[in-house]
Scaffold this motif. Structure first.
Motif, mmCIF file in Angstrom:
data_model
loop_
_atom_site.group_PDB
_atom_site.id
_atom_site.type_symbol
_atom_site.label_atom_id
_atom_site.label_comp_id
_atom_site.label_asym_id
_atom_site.label_seq_id
_atom_site.Cartn_x
_atom_site.Cartn_y
_atom_site.Cartn_z
ATOM 1 N N LEU A 1 -11.796 15.519 -61.757
ATOM 2 C CA LEU A 1 -12.848 15.312 -60.760
ATOM 3 C C LEU A 1 -13.388 13.886 -60.810
ATOM 4 N N MET A 2 -13.662 13.394 -62.020
ATOM 5 C CA MET A 2 -14.195 12.037 -62.158
ATOM 6 C C MET A 2 -13.160 10.978 -61.768
ATOM 7 N N PHE A 3 -11.894 11.242 -62.052
ATOM 8 C CA PHE A 3 -10.847 10.306 -61.652
ATOM 9 C C PHE A 3 -10.811 10.167 -60.136
ATOM 10 N N GLY B 1 -4.775 13.783 -58.892
ATOM 11 C CA GLY B 1 -6.131 13.335 -58.590
ATOM 12 C C GLY B 1 -6.226 11.845 -58.366
ATOM 13 N N CYS B 2 -5.572 11.065 -59.211
ATOM 14 C CA CYS B 2 -5.605 9.607 -59.066
ATOM 15 C C CYS B 2 -4.884 9.165 -57.793
ATOM 16 N N GLY B 3 -3.784 9.843 -57.458
ATOM 17 C CA GLY B 3 -3.085 9.522 -56.225
ATOM 18 C C GLY B 3 -3.939 9.798 -55.004
ATOM 19 N N LEU B 4 -4.642 10.921 -55.026
ATOM 20 C CA LEU B 4 -5.545 11.248 -53.921
ATOM 21 C C LEU B 4 -6.657 10.218 -53.804
ATOM 22 N N ALA B 5 -7.149 9.739 -54.951
ATOM 23 C CA ALA B 5 -8.223 8.746 -54.948
ATOM 24 C C ALA B 5 -7.778 7.446 -54.281
ATOM 25 N N LEU B 6 -6.514 7.067 -54.476
ATOM 26 C CA LEU B 6 -6.008 5.834 -53.869
ATOM 27 C C LEU B 6 -6.105 5.879 -52.344
ATOM 28 N N VAL C 1 6.158 16.601 -59.300
ATOM 29 C CA VAL C 1 5.388 16.439 -58.062
ATOM 30 C C VAL C 1 4.279 15.410 -58.252
ATOM 31 N N GLY C 2 3.617 15.451 -59.422
ATOM 32 C CA GLY C 2 2.550 14.496 -59.701
ATOM 33 C C GLY C 2 3.033 13.056 -59.713
ATOM 34 N N VAL C 3 4.172 12.804 -60.354
ATOM 35 C CA VAL C 3 4.723 11.448 -60.412
ATOM 36 C C VAL C 3 5.108 10.950 -59.024
ATOM 37 N N ILE C 4 5.802 11.805 -58.270
ATOM 38 C CA ILE C 4 6.216 11.413 -56.913
ATOM 39 C C ILE C 4 5.006 11.181 -56.021
ATOM 40 N N TRP C 5 4.039 12.081 -56.107
ATOM 41 C CA TRP C 5 2.810 11.961 -55.316
ATOM 42 C C TRP C 5 2.096 10.650 -55.617
ATOM 43 N N TYR C 6 1.915 10.342 -56.900
ATOM 44 C CA TYR C 6 1.198 9.112 -57.245
ATOM 45 C C TYR C 6 1.962 7.881 -56.762
ATOM 46 N N ALA C 7 3.286 7.879 -56.912
ATOM 47 C CA ALA C 7 4.098 6.737 -56.476
ATOM 48 C C ALA C 7 3.955 6.505 -54.970
ATOM 49 N N VAL C 8 4.015 7.589 -54.201
ATOM 50 C CA VAL C 8 3.883 7.469 -52.740
ATOM 51 C C VAL C 8 2.491 6.988 -52.362
ATOM 52 N N CYS D 1 -1.370 2.772 -50.617
ATOM 53 C CA CYS D 1 -2.555 1.984 -50.963
ATOM 54 C C CYS D 1 -2.231 0.486 -50.965
ATOM 55 N N TRP D 2 -1.077 0.114 -51.500
ATOM 56 C CA TRP D 2 -0.695 -1.293 -51.542
ATOM 57 C C TRP D 2 -0.474 -1.852 -50.135
ATOM 58 N N LEU D 3 0.138 -1.082 -49.264
ATOM 59 C CA LEU D 3 0.373 -1.534 -47.893
ATOM 60 C C LEU D 3 -0.944 -1.825 -47.180
ATOM 61 N N CYS D 4 -1.994 -1.070 -47.556
ATOM 62 C CA CYS D 4 -3.319 -1.314 -46.972
ATOM 63 C C CYS D 4 -4.055 -2.430 -47.710
ATOM 64 N N THR D 5 -3.902 -2.468 -49.031
ATOM 65 C CA THR D 5 -4.620 -3.450 -49.835
ATOM 66 C C THR D 5 -4.164 -4.870 -49.536
ATOM 67 N N ARG D 6 -2.890 -5.079 -49.266
ATOM 68 C CA ARG D 6 -2.390 -6.433 -49.041
ATOM 69 C C ARG D 6 -2.909 -7.043 -47.746
ATOM 70 N N LYS D 7 -3.512 -6.199 -46.893
ATOM 71 C CA LYS D 7 -4.088 -6.696 -45.643
ATOM 72 C C LYS D 7 -5.607 -6.701 -45.661
ATOM 73 N N ILE D 8 -6.183 -6.313 -46.805
ATOM 74 C CA ILE D 8 -7.639 -6.160 -46.872
ATOM 75 C C ILE D 8 -8.319 -7.521 -46.778
ATOM 76 N N GLU D 9 -9.485 -7.525 -46.127
ATOM 77 C CA GLU D 9 -10.278 -8.737 -46.018
ATOM 78 C C GLU D 9 -11.630 -8.506 -46.690
#
Length: 221
Positions: free
Chosen positions: A60-62, A136-141, A198-205, A210-218
């Protein structure tokens, strides 16, 4: 200090904060749920609850701190003179530190608690926690990206969904007699290799999204 080292330094501080919060809340909720279950406050009744409580509270905290890190600290990291790549690496680093720390604490707890007291063996529990932490961490991203992109509206939607989900789980746990019901439900669905995969694949995706969005962040002032 270069940008990457600076971003990792502050990422370490934020990870330590989350780990501390998880430990404090896990200890507090041990007594709370023991009270709800009507259990006596003995070592045999309390100690086995710690790794399980750490699993649920940690996940939950993650998610909560993770989405806020992406939504707010990414921009803050950029103001330190770090690149967007540094910011993304630091975000993944936070998750890595948090997961490793809680996994080690859970493994140590399972090793110290008598096996006869545990409803689930330590190895299975640690792998289950790994799978849930990755989910959980993947969802947070992704939720962090949505909050950054759409602001309060996305945050409200995420909170409503999380509250409804938590309310349903909490209601079922309370109605069916406490945490025993929750553990029985988890055990019925348990397939550790599949969950970890499933967890590993989910987090990787989710990290790629997240990176595709982060590289365009202003940076917003």
């Amino acid at each position: 200090m270069n940008g990457l080292a600076r971003s990792l330094k502050y990422a370490g501080f934020r990870a330590a904060r989350v780990i501390g919060v998880c430990l404090l809340m896990a200890v507090g909720f041990i007594f709370y749920f023991a009270f709800l279950d009507g259990a006596r406050f003995t070592l045999q009744n309390l100690l086995p609850r710690f790794p399980f409580m750490l699993l649920f509270i940690g996940n939950l905290m993650f998610m909560i701190y993770g989405m806020l890190d992406v939504a707010t600290y990414t921009q803050l990291t950029l103001t330190y003179g770090c690149t967007r790549k540094n910011a993304m690496i630091s975000t993944v680093f936070i998750h890595f530190v948090q997961i490793v720390a809680l996994e080690l604490i859970m493994a140590a707890a399972c090793a110290l608690i008598p096996a006869a007291w545990m409803p689930l063996d330590g190895t299975t529990l640690c792998f289950l926690a790994l799978a849930l932490f990755l989910l959980g961490c993947g969802l947070a991203l992704v939720t962090g990206v949505l909050i950054h992109r759409f602001g309060k509206a996305a945050y409200i939607v995420v909170v409503i969904i999380a509250s409804l989900g938590g309310g349903v789980v909490g209601g079922l746990v309370g109605f069916h007699g406490g945490t025993t019901f929750l553990m029985d439900f988890v055990m019925d669905l348990l397939n550790i290799p599949l969950l970890v995969t499933v967890g590993v694949i989910w987090y990787a995706v989710m990290a790629v999204i997240c990176w595709l969005c982060t590289r365009k962040i202003e940076v917003r002032v």
